[in-house]
Motif scaffolding. Structure first.
Motif, PDB file in Angstrom:
ATOM      1  N   GLY A  25       0.791  -1.225   0.000  1.00 48.84           N
ATOM      2  CA  GLY A  25       0.000   0.000   0.000  1.00 48.84           C
ATOM      3  C   GLY A  25       0.826   1.280   0.000  1.00 48.84           C
ATOM      4  O   GLY A  25       0.271   2.374   0.009  1.00 48.84           O
ATOM      5  N   GLN A  26       2.148   1.150   0.016  1.00 49.11           N
ATOM      6  CA  GLN A  26       3.026   2.304  -0.068  1.00 49.11           C
ATOM      7  C   GLN A  26       3.939   2.128  -1.269  1.00 49.11           C
ATOM      8  O   GLN A  26       3.877   1.122  -1.963  1.00 49.11           O
ATOM      9  CB  GLN A  26       3.845   2.441   1.219  1.00 49.11           C
ATOM     10  CG  GLN A  26       2.987   2.749   2.431  1.00 49.11           C
ATOM     11  CD  GLN A  26       3.852   2.954   3.659  1.00 49.11           C
ATOM     12  OE1 GLN A  26       4.740   2.161   3.947  1.00 49.11           O
ATOM     13  NE2 GLN A  26       3.587   4.038   4.373  1.00 49.11           N
ATOM     14  N   PHE A  27       4.793   3.118  -1.500  1.00 45.21           N
ATOM     15  CA  PHE A  27       5.677   3.079  -2.665  1.00 45.21           C
ATOM     16  C   PHE A  27       7.116   3.333  -2.260  1.00 45.21           C
ATOM     17  O   PHE A  27       7.423   4.330  -1.611  1.00 45.21           O
ATOM     18  CB  PHE A  27       5.235   4.104  -3.715  1.00 45.21           C
ATOM     19  CG  PHE A  27       3.912   3.770  -4.322  1.00 45.21           C
ATOM     20  CD1 PHE A  27       3.836   2.976  -5.457  1.00 45.21           C
ATOM     21  CD2 PHE A  27       2.733   4.203  -3.737  1.00 45.21           C
ATOM     22  CE1 PHE A  27       2.624   2.637  -6.012  1.00 45.21           C
ATOM     23  CE2 PHE A  27       1.511   3.876  -4.285  1.00 45.21           C
ATOM     24  CZ  PHE A  27       1.458   3.080  -5.423  1.00 45.21           C
ATOM     25  N   ARG A  28       7.997   2.408  -2.652  1.00 46.28           N
ATOM     26  CA  ARG A  28       9.428   2.537  -2.402  1.00 46.28           C
ATOM     27  C   ARG A  28      10.031   3.420  -3.493  1.00 46.28           C
ATOM     28  O   ARG A  28       9.719   3.293  -4.664  1.00 46.28           O
ATOM     29  CB  ARG A  28      10.110   1.175  -2.419  1.00 46.28           C
ATOM     30  CG  ARG A  28      11.596   1.252  -2.105  1.00 46.28           C
ATOM     31  CD  ARG A  28      12.217  -0.101  -1.829  1.00 46.28           C
ATOM     32  NE  ARG A  28      11.522  -0.863  -0.812  1.00 46.28           N
ATOM     33  CZ  ARG A  28      11.654  -0.677   0.511  1.00 46.28           C
ATOM     34  NH1 ARG A  28      12.443   0.270   0.958  1.00 46.28           N
ATOM     35  NH2 ARG A  28      10.998  -1.432   1.353  1.00 46.28           N
ATOM     36  N   ASP A  81       4.357  11.082  -4.911  1.00 46.88           N
ATOM     37  CA  ASP A  81       5.366  11.545  -3.948  1.00 46.88           C
ATOM     38  C   ASP A  81       6.672  10.779  -4.124  1.00 46.88           C
ATOM     39  O   ASP A  81       7.753  11.360  -4.061  1.00 46.88           O
ATOM     40  CB  ASP A  81       4.863  11.380  -2.513  1.00 46.88           C
ATOM     41  CG  ASP A  81       3.787  12.384  -2.143  1.00 46.88           C
ATOM     42  OD1 ASP A  81       3.605  13.378  -2.888  1.00 46.88           O
ATOM     43  OD2 ASP A  81       3.117  12.177  -1.113  1.00 46.88           O
ATOM     44  N   ALA A  82       6.579   9.462  -4.345  1.00 50.30           N
ATOM     45  CA  ALA A  82       7.778   8.643  -4.531  1.00 50.30           C
ATOM     46  C   ALA A  82       8.521   9.053  -5.806  1.00 50.30           C
ATOM     47  O   ALA A  82       9.750   9.097  -5.828  1.00 50.30           O
ATOM     48  CB  ALA A  82       7.407   7.163  -4.575  1.00 50.30           C
ATOM     49  N   GLU A  83       7.787   9.367  -6.874  1.00 50.70           N
ATOM     50  CA  GLU A  83       8.416   9.817  -8.123  1.00 50.70           C
ATOM     51  C   GLU A  83       9.118  11.153  -7.923  1.00 50.70           C
ATOM     52  O   GLU A  83      10.258  11.337  -8.359  1.00 50.70           O
ATOM     53  CB  GLU A  83       7.374   9.925  -9.233  1.00 50.70           C
ATOM     54  CG  GLU A  83       6.875   8.586  -9.730  1.00 50.70           C
ATOM     55  CD  GLU A  83       5.746   8.706 -10.738  1.00 50.70           C
ATOM     56  OE1 GLU A  83       5.200   9.827 -10.937  1.00 50.70           O
ATOM     57  OE2 GLU A  83       5.384   7.671 -11.328  1.00 50.70           O
ATOM     58  N   THR A  84       8.445  12.091  -7.268  1.00 52.92           N
ATOM     59  CA  THR A  84       9.014  13.416  -7.032  1.00 52.92           C
ATOM     60  C   THR A  84      10.276  13.330  -6.172  1.00 52.92           C
ATOM     61  O   THR A  84      11.305  13.941  -6.486  1.00 52.92           O
ATOM     62  CB  THR A  84       7.976  14.333  -6.352  1.00 52.92           C
ATOM     63  OG1 THR A  84       6.839  14.452  -7.207  1.00 52.92           O
ATOM     64  CG2 THR A  84       8.545  15.714  -6.079  1.00 52.92           C
ATOM     65  N   PHE A  85      10.214  12.551  -5.090  1.00 48.65           N
ATOM     66  CA  PHE A  85      11.362  12.396  -4.215  1.00 48.65           C
ATOM     67  C   PHE A  85      12.515  11.730  -4.949  1.00 48.65           C
ATOM     68  O   PHE A  85      13.678  12.111  -4.787  1.00 48.65           O
ATOM     69  CB  PHE A  85      10.954  11.576  -2.984  1.00 48.65           C
ATOM     70  CG  PHE A  85      11.947  11.630  -1.871  1.00 48.65           C
ATOM     71  CD1 PHE A  85      12.907  10.639  -1.729  1.00 48.65           C
ATOM     72  CD2 PHE A  85      11.926  12.664  -0.955  1.00 48.65           C
ATOM     73  CE1 PHE A  85      13.825  10.676  -0.700  1.00 48.65           C
ATOM     74  CE2 PHE A  85      12.840  12.714   0.085  1.00 48.65           C
ATOM     75  CZ  PHE A  85      13.791  11.714   0.210  1.00 48.65           C
ATOM     76  N   MET A  86      12.222  10.732  -5.787  1.00 54.63           N
ATOM     77  CA  MET A  86      13.261  10.045  -6.554  1.00 54.63           C
ATOM     78  C   MET A  86      13.956  11.011  -7.501  1.00 54.63           C
ATOM     79  O   MET A  86      15.169  11.005  -7.623  1.00 54.63           O
ATOM     80  CB  MET A  86      12.653   8.877  -7.332  1.00 54.63           C
ATOM     81  CG  MET A  86      13.679   7.949  -7.976  1.00 54.63           C
ATOM     82  SD  MET A  86      14.363   8.614  -9.501  1.00 54.63           S
ATOM     83  CE  MET A  86      15.546   7.389  -9.930  1.00 54.63           C
ATOM     84  N   LEU A  87      13.186  11.848  -8.181  1.00 51.68           N
ATOM     85  CA  LEU A  87      13.771  12.831  -9.098  1.00 51.68           C
ATOM     86  C   LEU A  87      14.704  13.783  -8.355  1.00 51.68           C
ATOM     87  O   LEU A  87      15.807  14.074  -8.822  1.00 51.68           O
ATOM     88  CB  LEU A  87      12.677  13.616  -9.819  1.00 51.68           C
ATOM     89  CG  LEU A  87      11.906  12.852 -10.881  1.00 51.68           C
ATOM     90  CD1 LEU A  87      10.697  13.668 -11.354  1.00 51.68           C
ATOM     91  CD2 LEU A  87      12.802  12.504 -12.057  1.00 51.68           C
ATOM     92  N   ASP A  88      14.275  14.260  -7.183  1.00 51.28           N
ATOM     93  CA  ASP A  88      15.114  15.172  -6.396  1.00 51.28           C
ATOM     94  C   ASP A  88      16.417  14.493  -5.972  1.00 51.28           C
ATOM     95  O   ASP A  88      17.500  15.062  -6.102  1.00 51.28           O
ATOM     96  CB  ASP A  88      14.364  15.663  -5.157  1.00 51.28           C
ATOM     97  CG  ASP A  88      13.207  16.585  -5.493  1.00 51.28           C
ATOM     98  OD1 ASP A  88      13.174  17.114  -6.629  1.00 51.28           O
ATOM     99  OD2 ASP A  88      12.333  16.777  -4.624  1.00 51.28           O
TER     100      ASP A  88
END
Length: 93
Positions: free
Chosen positions: A39-42, A71-78
């Motif tokens: 239910g969450q994303f790594r 949120d996981a995509e945005t954090f990964m990009l940063d």
């Protein structure tokens, strides 16, 4: 019959690969590819660059789990941008 089909690999449902549009940063291509877990994303993805005609790839997986795929995509990009700025082509060695 459905249970037995799945048990023996006769499941007709096949997952289609997800196509991810890369984000360019300083000559590198960043592919955010969060992994769904409970239910969450790594936070995960790839950083690629063509060097001497060969595509080099660095797989990027973090232990962080976030509540939404966006949120996981945005954090990964940063994080990938920061990693590129700090390490450059050394990440492929």
């Amino acid at each position: 019959m459905g249970f037995l089909s799945k048990l023996f690999g006769f499941n007709k449902e096949e997952k289609q690969p997800v196509v991810v549009d890369p984000i360019e940063h300083n000559g590198y291509l960043i592919y955010p590819e969060p992994i769904s877990e409970g239910g969450q994303f790594r936070i995960a993805g790839r950083i690629c660059k063509t060097i001497d005609g060969e595509i080099k790839t660095h797989t990027f997986i973090r232990s962080d789990l976030l509540g939404s795929k966006q949120d996981a995509e945005t954090f990964m990009l940063d994080k990938a941008r920061m990693f590129i700025d700090q390490n450059g082509d050394r990440m492929f060695k």
